[in-house]
Design an enzyme around this catalytic site. Structure first.
Site, mmCIF file in Angstrom:
data_model
loop_
_atom_site.group_PDB
_atom_site.id
_atom_site.type_symbol
_atom_site.label_atom_id
_atom_site.label_comp_id
_atom_site.label_asym_id
_atom_site.label_seq_id
_atom_site.Cartn_x
_atom_site.Cartn_y
_atom_site.Cartn_z
ATOM 1 N N CYS A 75 0.813 -1.225 0.000
ATOM 2 C CA CYS A 75 0.000 0.000 0.000
ATOM 3 C C CYS A 75 0.847 1.277 0.000
ATOM 4 O O CYS A 75 0.318 2.368 -0.195
ATOM 5 C CB CYS A 75 -0.945 -0.003 1.191
ATOM 6 S SG CYS A 75 -1.888 -1.527 1.292
ATOM 7 N N HIS A 131 -3.420 6.821 2.339
ATOM 8 C CA HIS A 131 -3.882 5.511 1.891
ATOM 9 C C HIS A 131 -5.211 5.214 2.596
ATOM 10 O O HIS A 131 -5.359 5.443 3.791
ATOM 11 C CB HIS A 131 -2.819 4.466 2.241
ATOM 12 C CG HIS A 131 -3.288 3.067 2.087
ATOM 13 N ND1 HIS A 131 -3.970 2.639 0.974
ATOM 14 C CD2 HIS A 131 -3.193 1.989 2.913
ATOM 15 C CE1 HIS A 131 -4.279 1.363 1.121
ATOM 16 N NE2 HIS A 131 -3.832 0.948 2.280
ATOM 17 N N ASN A 155 -10.300 -0.455 0.306
ATOM 18 C CA ASN A 155 -8.845 -0.349 0.318
ATOM 19 C C ASN A 155 -8.313 -0.937 -0.998
ATOM 20 O O ASN A 155 -8.427 -2.136 -1.222
ATOM 21 C CB ASN A 155 -8.323 -1.126 1.535
ATOM 22 C CG ASN A 155 -6.816 -1.133 1.647
ATOM 23 O OD1 ASN A 155 -6.110 -0.867 0.680
ATOM 24 N ND2 ASN A 155 -6.325 -1.467 2.821
HETATM 25 O O1 UT7 Z 1 -3.783 -1.523 3.669
HETATM 26 C C1 UT7 Z 1 -2.799 -1.852 4.586
HETATM 27 C C2 UT7 Z 1 -3.065 -1.324 5.925
HETATM 28 N N1 UT7 Z 1 -4.256 -1.907 6.461
HETATM 29 C C3 UT7 Z 1 -4.884 -1.381 7.500
HETATM 30 O O2 UT7 Z 1 -4.478 -0.355 7.987
HETATM 31 C C4 UT7 Z 1 -6.062 -2.114 8.052
HETATM 32 C C5 UT7 Z 1 -5.973 -2.041 9.524
HETATM 33 N N2 UT7 Z 1 -7.006 -2.784 10.229
HETATM 34 C C6 UT7 Z 1 -8.266 -2.364 10.422
HETATM 35 O O3 UT7 Z 1 -8.702 -1.367 9.883
HETATM 36 C C7 UT7 Z 1 -9.110 -3.117 11.421
HETATM 37 O O4 UT7 Z 1 -8.261 -3.950 12.173
HETATM 38 C C8 UT7 Z 1 -10.252 -3.950 10.805
HETATM 39 C C9 UT7 Z 1 -11.299 -3.021 10.243
HETATM 40 C C10 UT7 Z 1 -9.720 -4.858 9.739
HETATM 41 C C11 UT7 Z 1 -10.905 -4.791 11.879
HETATM 42 O O5 UT7 Z 1 -11.404 -3.973 12.926
HETATM 43 P P1 UT7 Z 1 -11.053 -4.281 14.447
HETATM 44 O O6 UT7 Z 1 -11.802 -3.321 15.244
HETATM 45 O O7 UT7 Z 1 -9.555 -4.302 14.567
HETATM 46 O O8 UT7 Z 1 -11.669 -5.725 14.652
HETATM 47 P P2 UT7 Z 1 -10.955 -7.026 15.209
HETATM 48 O O9 UT7 Z 1 -10.136 -7.660 14.145
HETATM 49 O O10 UT7 Z 1 -10.319 -6.737 16.535
HETATM 50 O O11 UT7 Z 1 -12.224 -7.933 15.481
HETATM 51 C C12 UT7 Z 1 -13.208 -7.572 16.428
HETATM 52 C C13 UT7 Z 1 -14.375 -8.553 16.329
HETATM 53 C C14 UT7 Z 1 -13.959 -10.020 16.311
HETATM 54 O O12 UT7 Z 1 -14.928 -10.756 17.021
HETATM 55 P P3 UT7 Z 1 -14.674 -11.218 18.539
HETATM 56 O O13 UT7 Z 1 -13.447 -12.069 18.481
HETATM 57 O O14 UT7 Z 1 -14.499 -9.950 19.312
HETATM 58 O O15 UT7 Z 1 -15.919 -11.959 18.857
HETATM 59 C C15 UT7 Z 1 -14.020 -10.399 14.855
HETATM 60 O O16 UT7 Z 1 -14.261 -11.769 14.674
HETATM 61 O O17 UT7 Z 1 -15.060 -8.324 15.098
HETATM 62 C C16 UT7 Z 1 -15.205 -9.581 14.405
HETATM 63 N N3 UT7 Z 1 -15.207 -9.330 12.985
HETATM 64 C C17 UT7 Z 1 -16.328 -9.119 12.289
HETATM 65 N N4 UT7 Z 1 -17.626 -9.103 12.639
HETATM 66 C C18 UT7 Z 1 -18.517 -8.850 11.688
HETATM 67 C C19 UT7 Z 1 -14.135 -9.233 12.149
HETATM 68 N N5 UT7 Z 1 -14.565 -8.979 10.905
HETATM 69 C C20 UT7 Z 1 -15.915 -8.900 10.962
HETATM 70 C C21 UT7 Z 1 -16.897 -8.647 10.012
HETATM 71 N N6 UT7 Z 1 -18.189 -8.638 10.427
HETATM 72 N N7 UT7 Z 1 -16.619 -8.419 8.719
#
Ligand code: UT7
Length: 329
Positions: free
Chosen positions: A114, A256, A286
């Protein structure tokens, strides 16, 4: 010594028609429109159905050349940033050189995830400053859907396809063009965003198992967010300092389009109104290295960019890599 700067003289893009909405993703994985919008800001993303990465690159390049009023024969260097090329070899830039009808000039791919557009711009600027090139085409093209696992709800909701391009030309006017660049990598975070190349059986290492999912992008999202909160301000600070530009002089930050949280970090740190941090991830998700130039092209076409403005572009992603540049229009 004579000053040579790299002026942005044209932008272009190639956006696939097919729209993958949150409602469609609700049918594919256990997710909801509400969760996706709240956590990522993304409502829809584009998918390049049955389209090669080079085709997107070509569309964006032709659009940018037209915008710049430059013919392909005038190019002295062609740089393509992509982490989703059609082939490991030959590179996308060589294919583009031929399809564009450009002269047989240097044509290279940059795989810096990215951060790719920022890195390619850094190289373009270096060639121009060194007097090795006058006119450089930078294209960022991605077909990320090919490496996305559409059973993994934590990644498939984020990514989309697209391409955009920029044409830079040497100028002796020190008040316009790229004022500074900064790129860096922290490979200790390599596992946070990872996709294996050529996950095939190795006849010399038959004991090494082939993971059928290895061709998909895997991400430890929270770890990447923590990294960006540290790396992005560092990249912007360094680029501003190298340019001798104060935060108050910034008209736009073009980051980005990866996560909404980093946009807030940027706005707060540089005391910018949130509207000065450009966002279009709602409609494209993204698109990796294509996201920054897609924004630039959109801003240009919307008439948001004008002479005299100071813009900071920043990229961050797999590697982990990060970088920024300061551009005066
Ligand atoms: O391009 C390169 C750079 N990339 C980035 O900068 C991306 C950086 N990451 C992010 O923006 C975030 O980490 C995400 C948007 C990808 C995820 O958000 P988060 O707040 O970090 O969520 P998480 O991974 O900590 O997951 C929280 C919960 C989990 O459930 P439990 O374990 O708390 O029960 C996941 O299983 O959200 C759940 N989850 C979802 N639920 C519904 C993860 N994806 C989904 C989904 N729908 N699509």
């Amino acid at each position: 010594m004579e000053i040579i700067n790299s002026q942005l003289i044209g932008t272009g893009s190639c956006i696939p028609d097919f729209i993958l909405t949150n409602a469609m993703l609700e049918q594919m994985v256990d997710t909801s429109d509400e969760w996706i919008v709240k956590r990522t800001g993304v409502r829809e993303r584009r998918i390049a159905k049955n389209t090669h990465t080079w085709e997107l690159a070509l569309g964006a390049a032709q659009d940018a050349l037209q915008d710049a009023g430059v013919s392909a024969e005038e190019l002295d260097l062609i740089l393509v940033s992509t982490c989703t090329p059609d082939n490991n070899t030959p590179n996308t830039a060589s294919i583009l050189q031929d399809k564009l009808g450009a002269r047989q000039v240097g044509a290279m791919d940059i795989n810096n995830a990215c951060t790719g557009f920022v890195s390619a711009t850094d190289i373009a600027d270096s060639y121009i400053k060194a007097g090795k090139a006058k006119t450089v085409l930078v294209v960022s093209a991605e077909t990320l859907h090919r490496i996305v696992d559409y059973t993994d709800r934590s990644t498939c909701i984020l990514f989309g396809d697209g391409a955009a391009a920029a044409v830079y030309r040497a100028t002796e006017n020190e008040n316009v063009g790229i004022q500074s660049t900064f790129v860096a990598a922290d490979g200790s975070g390599a596992d946070y965003l990872h996709m294996q190349a050529l996950p095939v059986e190795d006849p010399f290492a038959p004991e090494r198992p082939v993971d059928p999912k290895a061709r998909f992008l895997k991400m430890q999202g929270a770890a990447v967010v923590r990294f960006t909160a540290r790396a992005v301000p560092l990249a912007i600070d360094t680029a501003l300092q190298r340019a001798g530009v104060a935060a108050e002089e910034i008209d736009w930050v073009v980051p980005h389009q990866a996560n909404l949280r980093i946009l807030d970090v940027i706005a707060k740190r540089y005391h910018l109104p949130r509207e000065k941090v450009y966002v279009n991830m709602e409609y494209f998700g993204n698109t990796s290295s294509a996201s920054v130039p897609i924004c630039l092209d959109e801003m240009r076409k919307k008439g948001l960019l004008s002479e005299g403005q100071t813009i900071v572009c920043t990229g961050f992603g797999a590697g982990l890599t990060y970088g920024a540049f300061v551009l005066k229009l």
